[in-house]
Motif scaffolding. Structure first.
Motif, PDB file in Angstrom:
ATOM      1  N   PHE A   1       1.047  -1.246  -0.200  1.00  0.00           N
ATOM      2  CA  PHE A   1      -0.146  -0.506   0.339  1.00  0.00           C
ATOM      3  C   PHE A   1       0.224   1.514   0.020  1.00  0.00           C
ATOM      4  CE2 PHE A   1      -2.793   3.508   2.036  1.00  0.00           C
ATOM      5  CZ  PHE A   1      -3.271   3.131   1.149  1.00  0.00           C
ATOM      6  N   PHE A   2       1.829   1.241   0.566  1.00  0.00           N
ATOM      7  CA  PHE A   2       2.834   2.063   0.732  1.00  0.00           C
ATOM      8  C   PHE A   2       4.335   1.991  -0.363  1.00  0.00           C
ATOM      9  CE2 PHE A   2       0.745   2.573   4.682  1.00  0.00           C
ATOM     10  CZ  PHE A   2       0.773   4.276   5.111  1.00  0.00           C
ATOM     11  N   PRO A   3       4.524   3.274  -0.836  1.00  0.00           N
ATOM     12  CA  PRO A   3       5.903   2.816  -1.109  1.00  0.00           C
ATOM     13  C   PRO A   3       6.510   2.361  -0.642  1.00  0.00           C
ATOM     14  CG  PRO A   3       5.508   5.068  -1.222  1.00  0.00           C
ATOM     15  CD  PRO A   3       3.777   4.190  -0.304  1.00  0.00           C
ATOM     16  N   GLY A   4       8.284   1.951  -1.391  1.00  0.00           N
ATOM     17  CA  GLY A   4       8.996   1.221  -1.019  1.00  0.00           C
ATOM     18  C   GLY A   4       9.837   0.161  -1.004  1.00  0.00           C
ATOM     19  N   PRO A   5      11.092   0.055  -0.344  1.00  0.00           N
ATOM     20  CA  PRO A   5      11.505  -1.558  -0.647  1.00  0.00           C
ATOM     21  C   PRO A   5      10.581  -2.412   0.211  1.00  0.00           C
ATOM     22  CG  PRO A   5      12.722   0.010   0.474  1.00  0.00           C
ATOM     23  CD  PRO A   5      11.548   0.441  -0.461  1.00  0.00           C
ATOM     24  N   ARG A   6      10.198  -3.756  -0.002  1.00  0.00           N
ATOM     25  CA  ARG A   6       9.554  -4.381   0.959  1.00  0.00           C
ATOM     26  C   ARG A   6      10.259  -6.013   1.039  1.00  0.00           C
ATOM     27  NH1 ARG A   6       5.411  -7.320  -0.615  1.00  0.00           N
ATOM     28  NH2 ARG A   6       5.857  -6.936  -3.321  1.00  0.00           N
ATOM     29  N   VAL A   7      10.323  -6.300   2.872  1.00  0.00           N
ATOM     30  CA  VAL A   7      10.656  -7.659   3.287  1.00  0.00           C
ATOM     31  C   VAL A   7       9.712  -8.794   3.097  1.00  0.00           C
ATOM     32  CG1 VAL A   7      12.299  -8.619   4.735  1.00  0.00           C
ATOM     33  CG2 VAL A   7      13.201  -6.668   3.225  1.00  0.00           C
ATOM     34  N   VAL A   8       9.705  -9.722   3.228  1.00  0.00           N
ATOM     35  CA  VAL A   8       9.225 -11.075   3.465  1.00  0.00           C
ATOM     36  C   VAL A   8       9.970 -11.485   4.288  1.00  0.00           C
ATOM     37  CG1 VAL A   8       7.406 -13.292   3.615  1.00  0.00           C
ATOM     38  CG2 VAL A   8       7.403 -11.062   2.157  1.00  0.00           C
ATOM     39  N   LEU A   9       9.835 -11.632   6.132  1.00  0.00           N
ATOM     40  CA  LEU A   9      10.712 -12.781   7.183  1.00  0.00           C
ATOM     41  C   LEU A   9      10.519 -13.779   6.733  1.00  0.00           C
ATOM     42  CD1 LEU A   9      13.448 -12.775   8.787  1.00  0.00           C
ATOM     43  CD2 LEU A   9      11.532 -11.108  10.373  1.00  0.00           C
ATOM     44  N   VAL A  10      10.933 -14.880   7.090  1.00  0.00           N
ATOM     45  CA  VAL A  10      10.521 -16.334   7.611  1.00  0.00           C
ATOM     46  C   VAL A  10      11.230 -16.859   8.356  1.00  0.00           C
ATOM     47  CG1 VAL A  10      10.378 -18.700   6.176  1.00  0.00           C
ATOM     48  CG2 VAL A  10      10.347 -16.364   5.307  1.00  0.00           C
ATOM     49  N   ASP A  11      10.910 -17.078   9.990  1.00  0.00           N
ATOM     50  CA  ASP A  11      11.372 -16.603  10.937  1.00  0.00           C
ATOM     51  C   ASP A  11      11.407 -18.435  11.504  1.00  0.00           C
ATOM     52  OD1 ASP A  11      13.338 -15.272  13.143  1.00  0.00           O
ATOM     53  OD2 ASP A  11      11.433 -13.951  13.825  1.00  0.00           O
ATOM     54  N   ASP A  12      12.502 -18.527  12.172  1.00  0.00           N
ATOM     55  CA  ASP A  12      12.811 -19.937  12.726  1.00  0.00           C
ATOM     56  C   ASP A  12      12.465 -21.232  11.901  1.00  0.00           C
ATOM     57  OD1 ASP A  12      13.579 -19.117  15.201  1.00  0.00           O
ATOM     58  OD2 ASP A  12      11.040 -18.523  15.671  1.00  0.00           O
ATOM     59  N   ALA A  13      13.430 -20.143  10.575  1.00  0.00           N
ATOM     60  CA  ALA A  13      13.001 -21.474   9.588  1.00  0.00           C
ATOM     61  C   ALA A  13      13.461 -22.808   9.753  1.00  0.00           C
ATOM     62  CB  ALA A  13      13.494 -21.336   8.400  1.00  0.00           C
ATOM     63  N   PRO A  14      12.582 -23.931   9.737  1.00  0.00           N
ATOM     64  CA  PRO A  14      12.869 -25.808   9.773  1.00  0.00           C
ATOM     65  C   PRO A  14      13.771 -25.947   8.125  1.00  0.00           C
ATOM     66  CG  PRO A  14      10.967 -25.564   9.949  1.00  0.00           C
ATOM     67  CD  PRO A  14      11.304 -24.250   9.366  1.00  0.00           C
ATOM     68  N   ASP A  15      13.910 -26.737   7.890  1.00  0.00           N
ATOM     69  CA  ASP A  15      14.810 -27.485   6.716  1.00  0.00           C
ATOM     70  C   ASP A  15      13.312 -27.776   5.696  1.00  0.00           C
ATOM     71  OD1 ASP A  15      16.902 -27.239   6.459  1.00  0.00           O
ATOM     72  OD2 ASP A  15      17.445 -29.078   7.239  1.00  0.00           O
ATOM     73  N   ALA A  16      12.459 -28.171   6.587  1.00  0.00           N
ATOM     74  CA  ALA A  16      11.155 -28.337   5.692  1.00  0.00           C
ATOM     75  C   ALA A  16      10.500 -27.427   4.946  1.00  0.00           C
ATOM     76  CB  ALA A  16       9.840 -28.574   7.254  1.00  0.00           C
ATOM     77  N   SER A  17      10.746 -26.380   5.420  1.00  0.00           N
ATOM     78  CA  SER A  17      10.683 -24.764   4.635  1.00  0.00           C
ATOM     79  C   SER A  17      10.895 -24.743   3.356  1.00  0.00           C
ATOM     80  CB  SER A  17      10.512 -23.544   5.561  1.00  0.00           C
ATOM     81  OG  SER A  17      11.475 -23.470   5.602  1.00  0.00           O
ATOM     82  N   ALA A  18      12.259 -25.473   3.116  1.00  0.00           N
ATOM     83  CA  ALA A  18      13.189 -25.428   1.947  1.00  0.00           C
ATOM     84  C   ALA A  18      12.676 -25.595   0.376  1.00  0.00           C
ATOM     85  CB  ALA A  18      14.205 -26.249   1.739  1.00  0.00           C
ATOM     86  N   PRO A  19      11.580 -26.384   0.108  1.00  0.00           N
ATOM     87  CA  PRO A  19      10.670 -26.361  -0.730  1.00  0.00           C
ATOM     88  C   PRO A  19      10.051 -25.410  -1.444  1.00  0.00           C
ATOM     89  CG  PRO A  19      10.531 -28.321   0.278  1.00  0.00           C
ATOM     90  CD  PRO A  19      10.985 -27.887   1.065  1.00  0.00           C
ATOM     91  N   ALA A  20       8.950 -24.252  -0.252  1.00  0.00           N
ATOM     92  CA  ALA A  20       8.535 -23.550  -0.439  1.00  0.00           C
ATOM     93  C   ALA A  20       9.200 -22.178  -0.933  1.00  0.00           C
ATOM     94  CB  ALA A  20       7.730 -23.357   0.352  1.00  0.00           C
ATOM     95  N   ILE A  21      10.587 -22.078   0.143  1.00  0.00           N
ATOM     96  CA  ILE A  21      11.500 -20.985  -0.067  1.00  0.00           C
ATOM     97  C   ILE A  21      12.022 -21.598  -1.787  1.00  0.00           C
ATOM     98  CG2 ILE A  21      13.172 -19.801   0.843  1.00  0.00           C
ATOM     99  CD1 ILE A  21      13.268 -21.027   3.592  1.00  0.00           C
ATOM    100  N   ALA A  22      12.200 -22.153  -2.152  1.00  0.00           N
ATOM    101  CA  ALA A  22      13.264 -22.622  -3.194  1.00  0.00           C
ATOM    102  C   ALA A  22      12.217 -21.890  -4.128  1.00  0.00           C
ATOM    103  CB  ALA A  22      13.371 -23.954  -3.000  1.00  0.00           C
ATOM    104  N   ALA A  23      10.682 -22.714  -3.963  1.00  0.00           N
ATOM    105  CA  ALA A  23       9.866 -22.371  -5.531  1.00  0.00           C
ATOM    106  C   ALA A  23       9.432 -20.293  -5.819  1.00  0.00           C
ATOM    107  CB  ALA A  23       9.256 -22.646  -5.050  1.00  0.00           C
ATOM    108  N   ALA A  24       9.994 -19.490  -4.125  1.00  0.00           N
ATOM    109  CA  ALA A  24       9.355 -18.723  -3.843  1.00  0.00           C
ATOM    110  C   ALA A  24      10.956 -17.531  -4.562  1.00  0.00           C
ATOM    111  CB  ALA A  24       9.512 -17.858  -2.445  1.00  0.00           C
ATOM    112  N   ILE A  25      11.847 -18.515  -4.998  1.00  0.00           N
ATOM    113  CA  ILE A  25      13.069 -17.601  -5.076  1.00  0.00           C
ATOM    114  C   ILE A  25      13.105 -17.409  -6.577  1.00  0.00           C
ATOM    115  CG2 ILE A  25      15.771 -17.406  -4.923  1.00  0.00           C
ATOM    116  CD1 ILE A  25      16.259 -18.921  -2.395  1.00  0.00           C
ATOM    117  N   ALA A  26      12.242 -18.795  -7.344  1.00  0.00           N
ATOM    118  CA  ALA A  26      12.564 -19.228  -8.292  1.00  0.00           C
ATOM    119  C   ALA A  26      11.968 -18.173  -9.599  1.00  0.00           C
ATOM    120  CB  ALA A  26      12.396 -20.140  -8.821  1.00  0.00           C
ATOM    121  N   GLU A  27      11.193 -17.895  -8.842  1.00  0.00           N
ATOM    122  CA  GLU A  27       9.829 -16.538  -9.519  1.00  0.00           C
ATOM    123  C   GLU A  27      10.240 -15.336  -8.792  1.00  0.00           C
ATOM    124  OE1 GLU A  27       7.324 -17.513 -11.095  1.00  0.00           O
ATOM    125  OE2 GLU A  27       7.226 -19.876 -11.245  1.00  0.00           O
TER     126      GLU A  27
END
Length: 342
Positions: free
Chosen positions: A78-104
């Motif tokens: 809604f506001f202009p400017g850079p954005r960050v998505v912070l994934v906290d306490d990430a386990p190895d099981a989150s790797a596929p979702a993170i890989a997909a987001a990086i690829a896109e």
């Protein structure tokens, strides 16, 4: 890309916004949290959360809803400017979702910052980030901050010019405190010096350093080491009133006199010996211990250590003698030792 050594602190203070993702991991949760906060602040500024430019996602949730990360990365703010998505306490099981987001990921999307605990070499997250041509990996070790990093923190806090003797004590202090406590101490020092143009000095650092629960005991041991017999009784009564155990006093006295002995027996002299102590001694206390080591001398310190060891054995034995009286007698005997007893 894997960051190493001093590169880690430099990069996290100014992350590259054109890179899609950053992995910060380490065994010490406090160190990881501090570095994560520093990187996020550098990417989006102080007011990102209230301007809805920072999205937080628990890493464990990505296993159930892997699309949540990509949706957050692609969302239009809604506001202009850079954005960050912070994934906290990430386990190895989150790797596929993170890989997909990086690829896109495309330029203009939210940067992905992933924080994790200790990761083994076989970790799925490390296998994703380390060989990736655009993503960045920042392993956080238990090493204390270096002088370059401390200088940057001081500059950010409003203290750009710190004399060498004060910086030496700050480096020593950073090795004695947890990272969170040290950052708070830096902020406290900056507030203390607000509006004061005089250079920061070691006495001010010692004044503002966190007090330890052993402060009263330290006062008593210093009284003994400096042979201030007239003050001994009052300090001893104060210690007794606080319920401190005799064996605690004995351990503290042994530690102190062994440190003085190590300094006194150092081939380069007491000052060099005090400089080698771990944990480090800094500020006026360092100068005080140097004087104590010089005043006692190596032989007298050996005699003092033998007396304290004998007392420690008595305290831990089945002796029916009153423990505090035994401890007080030994400390008073050391306090009364003549200076010529070297």
């Amino acid at each position: 890309m894997i960051l190493k050594g001093a590169e880690i602190a430099r990069y996290l203070s100014r992350p590259d916004p054109t890179r899609p993702a950053l992995l910060i991991y380490g065994q010490d949760a406090m160190r990881v949290a501090l570095k994560r906060a520093e990187a996020v602040k550098a990417l989006v500024g102080d007011h990102a959360e209230e301007e809805m430019r920072l999205t937080r996602l628990p890493g464990a949730d990505l296993r159930k809803d892997p699309a949540a990360l990509l949706d957050a990365v692609k969302a239009v703010g809604f506001f202009p400017g850079p954005r960050v998505v912070l994934v906290d306490d990430a386990p190895d099981a989150s790797a596929p979702a993170i890989a997909a987001a990086i690829a896109e990921w495309k330029t203009g999307d939210a940067a992905i910052v992933v924080a994790a605990g200790g990761l083994s070499k076989g970790s799925a997250l490390r296998k994703l980030f380390e060989p990736h041509p655009s993503a960045v990996t920042a392993p956080i070790y238990d090493d204390p901050p270096g002088e370059e990093e401390i200088t940057r923190w001081l500059r950010e806090a409003g203290l750009p010019d710190v004399p060498r003797d004060a910086m030496r004590d700050l480096v020593a202090l950073s090795r004695a405190l947890d990272p969170g406590d040290f950052r708070q101490t830096v902020q406290k020092i900056a507030l203390y010096k607000l509006g004061d143009d005089s250079p920061l000095n070691p006495s001010e650092i010692a004044l503002l350093a966190p007090a330890t629960i052993e402060a009263e005991v330290d006062d008593l041991i210093d009284c003994v080491a400096e042979r201030r017999a007239k003050e001994f009784g009052a300090l001893m009564r104060r210690i007794e009133g606080q319920g401190i155990l005799p064996v605690t006093l004995c351990i503290a006295a042994l530690r102190h006199f062994r440190a003085l002995h190590a300094a006194s027996s150092d081939p380069s002299g007491p000052a060099a010996g005090i400089g080698r102590l771990r944990p480090p001694v800094f500020g006026p206390r360092r100068d005080r211990m140097i004087r104590q080591a010089q005043d006692w001398g190596m032989r007298a310190l050996e005699d003092a250590i033998h007396q304290l060891i004998d007392t420690d054995l008595t305290l831990r034995s089945a002796s029916k003698a009153p423990a505090m009286a035994v401890m007080e007698r030994t400390l008073l005997r050391l306090c009364m030792m003549p200076r010529g007893s070297r």
